[in-house]
Design an enzyme around this catalytic site. Structure first.
Site, PDB file in Angstrom:
ATOM      1  N   SER A  23       0.948  -0.981   0.633  1.00 56.14           N
ATOM      2  CA  SER A  23       0.239   0.247   0.063  1.00 56.14           C
ATOM      3  C   SER A  23       0.806   1.443  -0.359  1.00 56.14           C
ATOM      4  O   SER A  23       0.303   2.370  -0.846  1.00 56.14           O
ATOM      5  CB  SER A  23      -0.990   0.093   1.213  1.00 56.14           C
ATOM      6  OG  SER A  23      -1.460  -1.187   1.798  1.00 56.14           O
ATOM      7  N   ARG A  27       1.928   4.669  -2.999  1.00 51.60           N
ATOM      8  CA  ARG A  27       1.353   5.674  -2.713  1.00 51.60           C
ATOM      9  C   ARG A  27       2.531   6.647  -2.908  1.00 51.60           C
ATOM     10  O   ARG A  27       2.654   7.371  -3.484  1.00 51.60           O
ATOM     11  CB  ARG A  27       0.741   5.966  -1.266  1.00 51.60           C
ATOM     12  CG  ARG A  27      -0.762   5.832  -1.115  1.00 51.60           C
ATOM     13  CD  ARG A  27      -1.290   5.067  -0.019  1.00 51.60           C
ATOM     14  NE  ARG A  27      -2.451   4.689   0.205  1.00 51.60           N
ATOM     15  CZ  ARG A  27      -2.803   3.275  -0.197  1.00 51.60           C
ATOM     16  NH1 ARG A  27      -2.700   2.309  -0.597  1.00 51.60           N
ATOM     17  NH2 ARG A  27      -4.262   3.151   0.568  1.00 51.60           N
ATOM     18  N   GLY A  95      -6.194  -4.190  -7.276  1.00 50.97           N
ATOM     19  CA  GLY A  95      -6.987  -3.305  -6.560  1.00 50.97           C
ATOM     20  C   GLY A  95      -6.754  -1.750  -6.267  1.00 50.97           C
ATOM     21  O   GLY A  95      -7.691  -0.879  -6.748  1.00 50.97           O
ATOM     22  N   ASP A 316      -6.510  -7.677   5.323  1.00 55.79           N
ATOM     23  CA  ASP A 316      -6.450  -8.869   3.740  1.00 55.79           C
ATOM     24  C   ASP A 316      -5.617 -10.244   4.937  1.00 55.79           C
ATOM     25  O   ASP A 316      -5.486 -10.763   3.849  1.00 55.79           O
ATOM     26  CB  ASP A 316      -4.680  -7.871   3.318  1.00 55.79           C
ATOM     27  CG  ASP A 316      -5.478  -7.313   2.318  1.00 55.79           C
ATOM     28  OD1 ASP A 316      -6.627  -7.232   1.764  1.00 55.79           O
ATOM     29  OD2 ASP A 316      -4.567  -5.794   1.988  1.00 55.79           O
ATOM     30  N   ARG A 389      -2.796 -14.008  -1.855  1.00 55.27           N
ATOM     31  CA  ARG A 389      -2.765 -14.519  -0.341  1.00 55.27           C
ATOM     32  C   ARG A 389      -3.682 -15.806  -0.093  1.00 55.27           C
ATOM     33  O   ARG A 389      -3.173 -16.860   0.706  1.00 55.27           O
ATOM     34  CB  ARG A 389      -3.767 -13.694   0.118  1.00 55.27           C
ATOM     35  CG  ARG A 389      -2.932 -11.819   0.148  1.00 55.27           C
ATOM     36  CD  ARG A 389      -3.301 -10.880   1.213  1.00 55.27           C
ATOM     37  NE  ARG A 389      -2.925  -9.683   1.019  1.00 55.27           N
ATOM     38  CZ  ARG A 389      -1.719  -9.129   0.486  1.00 55.27           C
ATOM     39  NH1 ARG A 389      -1.300  -9.466   1.055  1.00 55.27           N
ATOM     40  NH2 ARG A 389      -1.423  -8.111  -0.174  1.00 55.27           N
TER      41      ARG A 389
HETATM   42  C1  S3P Z   1      -5.684  -1.899  -0.202  1.00 50.67           C
HETATM   43  C2  S3P Z   1      -6.827  -1.574   0.495  1.00 50.67           C
HETATM   44  C3  S3P Z   1      -7.465  -2.754   0.966  1.00 50.67           C
HETATM   45  C4  S3P Z   1      -6.846  -3.813   0.885  1.00 50.67           C
HETATM   46  C5  S3P Z   1      -5.995  -3.451  -0.577  1.00 50.67           C
HETATM   47  C6  S3P Z   1      -4.599  -2.568  -0.136  1.00 50.67           C
HETATM   48  C7  S3P Z   1      -4.782  -0.523  -0.233  1.00 50.67           C
HETATM   49  O1  S3P Z   1      -8.950  -2.699   0.369  1.00 50.67           O
HETATM   50  O2  S3P Z   1      -7.800  -5.129   1.078  1.00 50.67           O
HETATM   51  O3  S3P Z   1      -4.622  -4.665  -0.233  1.00 50.67           O
HETATM   52  O4  S3P Z   1      -3.958   0.049  -0.355  1.00 50.67           O
HETATM   53  O5  S3P Z   1      -5.671   0.792   0.401  1.00 50.67           O
HETATM   54  P1  S3P Z   1      -9.688  -1.676   0.537  1.00 50.67           P
HETATM   55  O6  S3P Z   1     -10.365  -0.507   0.294  1.00 50.67           O
HETATM   56  O7  S3P Z   1     -10.693  -2.358  -0.757  1.00 50.67           O
HETATM   57  O8  S3P Z   1     -10.178  -2.559   1.463  1.00 50.67           O
END
Ligand code: S3P
Length: 430
Positions: A23, A27, A95, A316, A389
């Site tokens: 994450s 960013r 995602g 996660d 995972r």
């Molecule tokens: C993440 C937020 C989470 C997490 C994903 C990473 C992020 O998802 O499950 O692996 O980096 O903001 P959600 O925002 O859908 O909960």
């Protein structure tokens, strides 16, 4: 398709360092690109998901140099310096890339298209399209705007107050990244606090944010300044080794330099509540994020009830929590985790089916799982459904099986944890 056979283990021993936080790595590229001046990222996670984000920013004219040791040097282009990409941007399996970029691209005065792999193209995007449309973005997608590819005509973003029905850092971050381009204040309310890496890093780069109970407010059009970012190890990767050591008799591991941000450390709280011996050593701060070394020793685990605010703080980790529960004494009940159904795969269905194949007693519910633990599992053949995972959780389960476990489709571990298999060999002394 890559397949691996994992054998049972006894004692896991040693000191390891897990790769950088996924994450925070995403960013760092995003904010480094939007800042003025240079951003150096140390400890960046060189996994497939983060490389998707890196390619996207290169496609928008950002120069990123890779220095020895995997350090990235990003030449920031300022808030309005991105260029219209010449082609569709492929977010791969990520995602976070697609949802955060949908927010960020909503603020650009150009047209862009985002897509992803066959798994990502099935995941819901309305959760970000709805608030971003409310802010003035024009976004089109398949399934009435819910599915990628997404086409975005950015510009003209207005400040907003958005109350998210789900605790999602991706939703919150998408709105905040669009809010960078609004004249005025953008506020996001969420039902429980989701990971706050965006807020912390925005603050670290010079933006003004006001967190409050239940949400956060960002002041638009900040001047972001390039910084040195030191990415801590990913607690979501450390989680596999925490559980591996807890369930394997005689084990003791030291996992160095792990991010222990309270919005991410739900796994430590859950495993300790199950009786796990986990000690935080050498606690410190790195680039605005709390970090520690984690010492973990084999423990007799017991089943617990899990639900409420801890769920987004461990979102996660539930695949590997289900492995711990399958080997704990008594029943573990997970509730309030419906989000697991729309992750890289339906993680409730995946862990229910795969753990059952290894002899676990698991039942999936609409928003969680009920797991009755036992002493050990048995060997067998399982699949990952292309979800990193799930693959790694099955490998951890295999450590406490009576025979070997064959896992199908394990190449996906490269999305978040390219060194997983070599570290597993290292700690088992292979
Ligand atoms: C993440 C937020 C989470 C997490 C994903 C990473 C992020 O998802 O499950 O692996 O980096 O903001 P959600 O925002 O859908 O909960």
């Amino acid at each position: 398709m890559e397949q691996r056979q994992v054998f049972p283990a006894m004692r896991l021993k040693g000191e390891i360092t897990v790769p950088g936080d996924k994450s925070i790595s995403h960013r760092s590229i995003m904010l480094g690109s939007l800042a003025t001046g240079t951003t150096e990222v140390h400890g960046f996670l060189h996994g497939e998901d983060n490389h998707a984000t890196l390619s996207a920013f290169r496609a928008m004219g950002v120069e990123v140099e890779e220095l020895p040791g995997g350090v990235l040097k990003i030449a920031g282009r300022g808030l309005d310096g991105l260029q219209e990409p010449g082609d569709v941007i492929d977010c791969g399996n990520s995602g976070t890339t697609i949802r955060l970029m949908t927010g960020l691209l909503s603020g650009q005065s150009f047209f862009s298209v985002l897509t992803g792999d066959r798994y990502l193209r099935k995941r819901p995007m309305k959760r970000v399209v709805t608030p971003l449309s409310q802010m003035g973005a024009r976004i089109w997608g398949r399934g009435g705007g819910d599915l990628a590819p997404l086409a975005i005509q950015g510009g003209g973003i207005l400040p907003t107050t958005y109350t998210s029905p789900i605790a999602s850092a991706q939703v919150k971050s998408a709105v905040l990244l669009a809010g960078l381009y609004a004249d005025g204040e953008t506020t996001v309310h969420e039902p429980h606090l989701s990971r706050d890496h965006s807020e912390r890093m925005l603050g670290y780069f010079g933006a003004t944010l006001r967190p409050f109970d239940g949400g956060v407010t960002l002041t638009g059009r900040p001047s972001l300044e390039g910084r040195k970012v030191e990415v801590p190890g990913d607690i979501s990767s450390a989680a596999f080794f925490l559980v591996a050591a807890l369930i394997s008799p005689g084990s003791e591991l030291l996992i160095r330099n792990v991010g222990v941000n309270p919005t991410r450390s739900g796994i430590i709280d859950i495993l300790r509540a199950m009786g796990g011996d986990i000690v935080l050593e050498n606690e410190r701060e790195l680039s605005g994020e709390p970090v520690a070394d984690l010492r973990v020793r084999h423990s007799r685990l017991r089943g617990i009830e899990i639900g409420g605010e801890v769920v987004p703080r461990a979102i996660d980790e539930f695949p590997v929590v289900s492995v711990a529960a399958a080997l704990a004494e008594g029943t573990t009940t997970l509730r309030d985790a419906k989000e697991l159904r729309v992750k890289e795969t339906d993680r409730i269905a995946a862990m229910t089916s795969e753990l059952s194949k290894l002899g676990a007693t698991v039942e999936g519910t609409e928003d969680g799982m009920v797991i009755v633990g036992k002493e050990s599992l048995h060997g067998g053949a399982v699949v990952s459904f292309g979800d990193h995972r799930i693959a790694m959780s099955c490998a951890v389960a295999a450590l406490r099986a009576t025979g070997s476990v064959t896992i199908d489709d394990t190449g996906c571990t490269a999305t978040s944890f390219p060194t997983f298999w070599s570290l597993l060999d290292q700690v088992r002394g292979a």
